[in-house]
Design an enzyme around this catalytic site. Structure first.
Site, PDB file in Angstrom:
ATOM      1  N   ASP A  78      30.712  11.655 -10.786  1.00 48.74           N
ATOM      2  CA  ASP A  78      29.864  12.577 -10.276  1.00 48.74           C
ATOM      3  C   ASP A  78      30.063  14.072 -10.158  1.00 48.74           C
ATOM      4  O   ASP A  78      29.634  14.707  -9.142  1.00 48.74           O
ATOM      5  CB  ASP A  78      29.202  12.067  -8.872  1.00 48.74           C
ATOM      6  CG  ASP A  78      27.959  12.544  -8.119  1.00 48.74           C
ATOM      7  OD1 ASP A  78      26.999  12.774  -9.308  1.00 48.74           O
ATOM      8  OD2 ASP A  78      28.036  12.895  -7.271  1.00 48.74           O
ATOM      9  N   ASP A 100      33.861  17.446  -2.981  1.00 52.54           N
ATOM     10  CA  ASP A 100      32.890  16.688  -2.833  1.00 52.54           C
ATOM     11  C   ASP A 100      33.409  15.171  -3.660  1.00 52.54           C
ATOM     12  O   ASP A 100      32.992  14.823  -4.764  1.00 52.54           O
ATOM     13  CB  ASP A 100      31.586  16.820  -3.071  1.00 52.54           C
ATOM     14  CG  ASP A 100      30.951  17.771  -2.262  1.00 52.54           C
ATOM     15  OD1 ASP A 100      31.107  17.563  -1.323  1.00 52.54           O
ATOM     16  OD2 ASP A 100      30.299  18.591  -3.012  1.00 52.54           O
ATOM     17  N   GLU A 113      33.180  24.529  -8.613  1.00 50.10           N
ATOM     18  CA  GLU A 113      33.125  25.700  -8.026  1.00 50.10           C
ATOM     19  C   GLU A 113      34.443  26.673  -7.972  1.00 50.10           C
ATOM     20  O   GLU A 113      35.453  25.823  -8.509  1.00 50.10           O
ATOM     21  CB  GLU A 113      32.560  25.715  -6.275  1.00 50.10           C
ATOM     22  CG  GLU A 113      31.612  25.213  -6.095  1.00 50.10           C
ATOM     23  CD  GLU A 113      31.148  25.305  -4.846  1.00 50.10           C
ATOM     24  OE1 GLU A 113      31.636  26.440  -3.963  1.00 50.10           O
ATOM     25  OE2 GLU A 113      30.433  24.477  -4.084  1.00 50.10           O
ATOM     26  N   LYS A 170      32.125  12.967   7.220  1.00 56.82           N
ATOM     27  CA  LYS A 170      31.794  12.171   6.546  1.00 56.82           C
ATOM     28  C   LYS A 170      32.025  10.936   7.259  1.00 56.82           C
ATOM     29  O   LYS A 170      33.208  10.581   7.179  1.00 56.82           O
ATOM     30  CB  LYS A 170      31.968  12.170   5.114  1.00 56.82           C
ATOM     31  CG  LYS A 170      31.396  13.454   4.375  1.00 56.82           C
ATOM     32  CD  LYS A 170      31.828  13.568   3.031  1.00 56.82           C
ATOM     33  CE  LYS A 170      31.067  14.671   2.212  1.00 56.82           C
ATOM     34  NZ  LYS A 170      31.343  14.734   0.616  1.00 56.82           N
ATOM     35  N   SER A 188      37.083  17.440   6.305  1.00 51.81           N
ATOM     36  CA  SER A 188      37.341  18.432   5.366  1.00 51.81           C
ATOM     37  C   SER A 188      37.294  19.888   5.836  1.00 51.81           C
ATOM     38  O   SER A 188      36.303  19.951   6.449  1.00 51.81           O
ATOM     39  CB  SER A 188      36.719  18.080   3.994  1.00 51.81           C
ATOM     40  OG  SER A 188      36.658  16.649   3.457  1.00 51.81           O
ATOM     41  N   PHE A 206      36.606  23.515   6.238  1.00 49.75           N
ATOM     42  CA  PHE A 206      35.814  24.375   5.299  1.00 49.75           C
ATOM     43  C   PHE A 206      36.745  25.638   4.763  1.00 49.75           C
ATOM     44  O   PHE A 206      37.772  26.009   5.400  1.00 49.75           O
ATOM     45  CB  PHE A 206      34.859  25.054   6.403  1.00 49.75           C
ATOM     46  CG  PHE A 206      33.503  24.477   6.593  1.00 49.75           C
ATOM     47  CD1 PHE A 206      32.386  25.140   6.261  1.00 49.75           C
ATOM     48  CD2 PHE A 206      33.174  23.180   6.851  1.00 49.75           C
ATOM     49  CE1 PHE A 206      30.927  24.457   6.273  1.00 49.75           C
ATOM     50  CE2 PHE A 206      32.225  22.417   6.917  1.00 49.75           C
ATOM     51  CZ  PHE A 206      30.925  23.132   6.467  1.00 49.75           C
ATOM     52  N   LEU A 207      36.043  26.101   3.707  1.00 52.46           N
ATOM     53  CA  LEU A 207      36.602  27.084   3.090  1.00 52.46           C
ATOM     54  C   LEU A 207      36.040  28.570   3.677  1.00 52.46           C
ATOM     55  O   LEU A 207      35.135  28.299   4.551  1.00 52.46           O
ATOM     56  CB  LEU A 207      36.238  27.353   1.574  1.00 52.46           C
ATOM     57  CG  LEU A 207      36.950  25.861   0.750  1.00 52.46           C
ATOM     58  CD1 LEU A 207      36.134  26.039  -0.641  1.00 52.46           C
ATOM     59  CD2 LEU A 207      38.267  25.990   0.675  1.00 52.46           C
TER      60      LEU A 207
END
Length: 408
Positions: free
Chosen positions: A277, A297, A282, A104, A208, A210-211
């Site tokens: 927000d 996020d 999850e 980002k 970040s 990734f899972l």
């Protein structure tokens, strides 16, 4: 496009190469193998420390849009989430050892506050908020935010020249100041005014980790019971009904187990960072209904240090229940020798983009922590400590079978 083609031919990237072997000691794989019922990583995880270093230093070998951006290119369902097109941009960067991270870029300077008239669903996404959220989540001992670091990316060499996506290539341009810029590609209102630019090539951003992929570690995306209205004038029931939690408690899985307590943990975390927000959360399906919630996020956090949005604490103030472990950690971070702002300041100094947060944002954490503890005290005065503080300190350690199982 011609420059990109020549670059790939120069590196002989057009010819098929032998597949790279997956090294068992790769930091990304070790991070994935360390996920358990208790969190994304153990409290003292050498794998996470190596992963953070690798994300800061490894060479980018490919770049592409995220699945969200690709979905926007085909169809945009804005009935639930309003996104000002072109403003939000994130890319998937791949590294050696099959590592993958969400990039980002910097959209807002650290000393800029979100304007008062902005709705939360049209706010900027801030790279430094993602970095700071990871550090705060780790300090709170939640360990539910994927490892995140700051990095200076050479947008020419590490994005443009390694991407195979022709759409992504097409949105790069040279600004009047001779800086390399690019913007989000979307179905409407994409303008160069929304672009992010290097200086001339280097651009700050967050990475970040990734899972594990969904076929290896399936996840559920579930609407937050305290979801906000994503319209300009509507309100949800929890915003007008102070007894709303009574309704939530009657609905499975909030009627028993840890799900409601985990929602309150998430609300406390969001209040500290100022994130309004959190429309969904999850969780890994493997750990069942009592599994931890992923705090993903977080880029809309740390927007306004001068304002404390107490409505984010509605799950805590309406349900009047909190985990004992969470409360003990908050009380510790309110002590002068372990002050939250001091611990955060020291932790964020480890990042390459330090200072990640301005001093007013750090001090706001201390102020908001006191508001949380005040809300808990009010609940205890009303209902008594036995009903408010849920004892989760005697939970047995998860068996080895509860580890996320990955295959190579």
């Amino acid at each position: 496009s011609r420059r990109h083609k020549l670059y790939r031919e120069e590196l002989n990237l057009t010819s098929p190469a032998a597949p790279l072997p997956l090294r068992p000691e790769a930091s990304w794989l070790q991070f994935h193998l360390g996920i358990s019922r208790d969190g994304l990583y153990p409290r003292s995880s050498p794998a996470v420390s190596r992963l953070l270093r690798d994300m800061q230093g490894f060479t980018t070998i490919s770049a592409d849009y995220s699945q969200d951006e690709k979905a926007l290119l085909g169809a945009c369902d804005c009935s639930q989430i309003v996104k000002p097109s072109g403003v939000h941009l994130k890319l998937v960067l791949r590294f050696q050892d099959f590592g993958k991270a969400m990039f980002k870029p910097m959209r807002q300077k650290r000393d800029e506050e979100t304007p008062e008239d902005f709705f939360y669903f049209v706010d900027f996404q801030r790279h430094n908020a993602e970095i700071a959220a990871f550090h705060l989540d780790r300090i709170l001992d939640f360990r539910r935010v994927p490892p995140t670091v700051g990095r200076l990316i050479n947008v020419t060499k590490e994005i443009l020249e390694v991407t195979k996506n022709e759409i992504l290539q097409s949105v790069f341009f040279i600004s009047p100041a001779s800086n390399v810029c690019f913007f989000a590609k979307c179905p409407y209102m994409c303008k160069t005014e929304y672009a992010v630019c290097g200086n001339p090539h280097l651009l700050e951003g967050s990475l970040s980790a990734f899972l594990p992929s969904l076929n290896l570690a399936p996840r559920l995306s579930i609407p937050n019971p305290w979801i906000r209205s994503y319209s300009f004038d509507g309100k949800e029931e929890w915003e007008v009904n102070p007894l709303y939690c009574n309704t939530v408690r009657e609905i499975y899985p909030y009627s028993n187990g840890n799900r409601l307590l985990n929602i309150i943990d998430m609300a406390i975390f969001d209040f500290l960072i100022g994130n309004m927000d959190r429309h969904h959360y999850e969780m890994f399906t493997k750990f069942g209904d009592d599994g931890f919630l992923l705090h993903l996020d977080n880029a809309r956090g740390f927007g306004r240090h001068s304002h404390d949005e107490t409505s984010i604490l509605a799950p805590l103030s309406q349900c009047c229940i909190i985990k004992r472990t969470t409360l003990l950690r908050l009380q510790l971070l309110a002590e002068p020798e372990y002050r939250l702002s001091d611990v955060m300041r020291e932790s964020l100094l480890q990042d390459l983009l330090a200072p990640v947060l301005t001093e007013p944002h750090l001090l706001a954490l201390d102020r908001r922590l006191q508001l949380i503890l005040k809300a808990v005290r009010k609940c205890i005065d009303t209902y008594g400590e036995v009903k408010v503080v849920a004892n989760d300190t005697t939970q047995p350690e998860a068996p080895a079978s509860d580890k996320v199982k990955l295959t190579t």
